[in-house]
Design a protein around this motif. Structure first.
Motif, PDB file in Angstrom:
ATOM      1  N   TRP A 189      35.487  43.394  35.978  1.00  0.00           N
ATOM      2  CA  TRP A 189      36.091  44.699  36.289  1.00  0.00           C
ATOM      3  C   TRP A 189      35.147  45.828  35.917  1.00  0.00           C
ATOM      4  CZ3 TRP A 189      37.386  49.275  34.010  1.00  0.00           C
ATOM      5  CH2 TRP A 189      38.352  50.066  34.629  1.00  0.00           C
ATOM      6  N   ARG A 193      33.542  48.556  38.432  1.00  0.00           N
ATOM      7  CA  ARG A 193      33.665  50.002  38.207  1.00  0.00           C
ATOM      8  C   ARG A 193      32.293  50.662  38.198  1.00  0.00           C
ATOM      9  NH1 ARG A 193      33.932  52.435  32.751  1.00  0.00           N
ATOM     10  NH2 ARG A 193      34.569  54.634  32.904  1.00  0.00           N
ATOM     11  N   TYR A 289      37.780  45.449  40.804  1.00  0.00           N
ATOM     12  CA  TYR A 289      38.016  46.833  40.368  1.00  0.00           C
ATOM     13  C   TYR A 289      38.871  47.592  41.376  1.00  0.00           C
ATOM     14  CZ  TYR A 289      37.150  51.739  39.351  1.00  0.00           C
ATOM     15  OH  TYR A 289      37.316  53.081  39.099  1.00  0.00           O
TER      16      TYR A 289
END
Length: 419
Positions: A189, A193, A289
């Protein structure tokens, strides 16, 4: 005496203001250097991955031009810019740039000689990159072949043709810093991002802009517009009427044809081809994400109003003659090349007909040496009445309860934009 004192005070304030403005609008040059030659192969490989993730070639390579040599016209509401040469040529490229000069450009939008870069160069996002990634990108760029490619003259409208005024834009909107991982989130994640908000600068296309070309506050990734295409909202992708799965989004990001959504076209096509050259785990991280982001009503996802039933017989005939060979149920190309059913594509399920019409008009051109589907342009073979009929027919297949009510106006506008 009092009048004289007031005049002196006003003059002093004006002088201070002028000095402050000059300080804001001036940046020093950084001394040129000899082109560095001491990068090891591992760092160059890391840099190649960073440059690919940053889509550098998408803007800095014009069609038919040499890799990263610039010259691509970028049409903005404020005029036309031409991308610059970022090969290590000492005269026309960045061959005399030191690493500090390169990092300043990436984080602050200031060229080596001190002039301000226009924010079409996404330094607002690149400032969020890590120092190591910027150094690796520098190593890769400096290790490539030098190309003699002088810059083309920009055609910016007044007052944006006065470069120092960009300093005031930066004062308002350049406030980021390198991203740090969030401990409560997974490694994937955090990587997603970083790629989305840093080198990938996804918000540059997928966010609405204000009147002076900056992303609207509070509207990050809520949908925007680029080169006449709708860049859809990236919010709530996992919770839509036609939701995205992780597998679908990864395939789409890597330029594949996805059942239920189609394939990337327009400005997203070269981006997806770049992502396809990166390790698959990068696309998987981006998908993790994006699919975690909550939904929010976006500027280009307002439901259409209902309209009177239309005659779809002519559209059905046009589909049979122009499209069925690749897209009809049972068409050989559905199996051979993975062509999608058109009613299952995102363009036909969108609230606006713009992306569908743009795809039909422009097609999906072949990229030399690149995999992926190819679609011919129908701009010359179908007139507006035929395109209207085809769109009405296919939209009914995809969303029978939400016909496009702005179809004719969109067709006319896109024809004019093409001219």
């Amino acid at each position: 005496m009092r009048s004289r004192a007031l005049l002196i005070s006003a003059a002093a304030l004006a002088s201070i203001g002028a000095i402050a403005a000059l300080a804001l609008m001036w940046r020093p040059a950084i001394a040129p250097v000899e082109r560095p030659q001491t990068f090891d192969s591992v760092q160059r490989q890391r840099g190649a991955r960073v440059v690919e993730a940053g889509d550098c070639a998408v803007c800095h390579t014009r069609p038919g031009g040499q890799y990263l040599a610039g010259g691509l016209p970028l049409v903005t509401p404020f005029g036309t810019l031409y991308s610059t040469n970022i090969t290590p040529d000492p005269q026309t490229g960045i061959g005399q740039w030191s690493l500090p000069a390169f990092e300043r450009a990436m984080r602050e939008g200031i060229s080596r000689d001190g002039h301000f870069l226009y924010p079409a160069f996404p330094y607002v996002h690149y400032q969020r990159m890590s120092q190591d990634d910027i150094a690796d990108a520098y190593a890769y760029l400096m290790s490539g072949p030098a190309v003699d490619s002088p810059p083309q003259q920009n055609r910016m409208n007044f007052p944006m043709n006065i470069r120092p005024l960009v300093s005031f834009w930066n004062l308002l909107f350049l406030h980021g810093k390198p991203l740090t991982p969030l401990a409560e989130q997974s490694q994937a994640w955090n990587r997603g991002r970083y790629l989305v908000e840093g080198p990938g600068h996804c918000a540059g296309c997928h966010s609405p802009l204000n009147l002076i070309g900056a992303e609207k506050s509070g509207e990050n990734l809520a949908g925007g517009s680029v080169d006449g295409w709708d860049a859809p909202s990236l919010l709530g992708m996992a919770h839509r009427a036609n939701p995205w799965s992780s597998e679908q989004l990864v395939s789409y990001l890597r330029a594949e044809v996805v059942d239920g959504h189609g394939t990337a076209a327009g400005p997203m096509r070269p981006v997806s081809l770049s992502l396809a050259r990166l390790p698959a785990e990068d696309a998987q991280a981006i998908a993790e994400y994006l699919l975690s982001l909550p939904a929010k009503t976006a500027i280009n996802e307002i439901p259409s109003a209902s309209a009177e039933p239309a005659d779809r017989s002519s559209g059905a005939l046009l589909f049979a003659s122009a499209c069925a060979g690749c897209h009809a149920q049972g068409a050989p190309m559905r199996d051979i090349d993975g062509r999608p059913a058109l009613d299952r594509t995102s363009a036909l399920q969108a609230a606006s007909p713009r992306n569908f019409v743009k795809t039909v008009l422009e097609g999906i051109p072949a990229e030399p040496g690149q995999p992926g589907p190819v679609m011919p342009s129908f701009a010359a073979s179908l007139d507006n009445a035929q395109l209207d009929a085809l769109a009405v027919y296919l939209r009914h297949q995809a969303s029978p309860d939400q016909p496009w009510t702005d179809l004719s106006a969109t067709l006319e506008a896109l024809r004019q934009e093409t001219k």
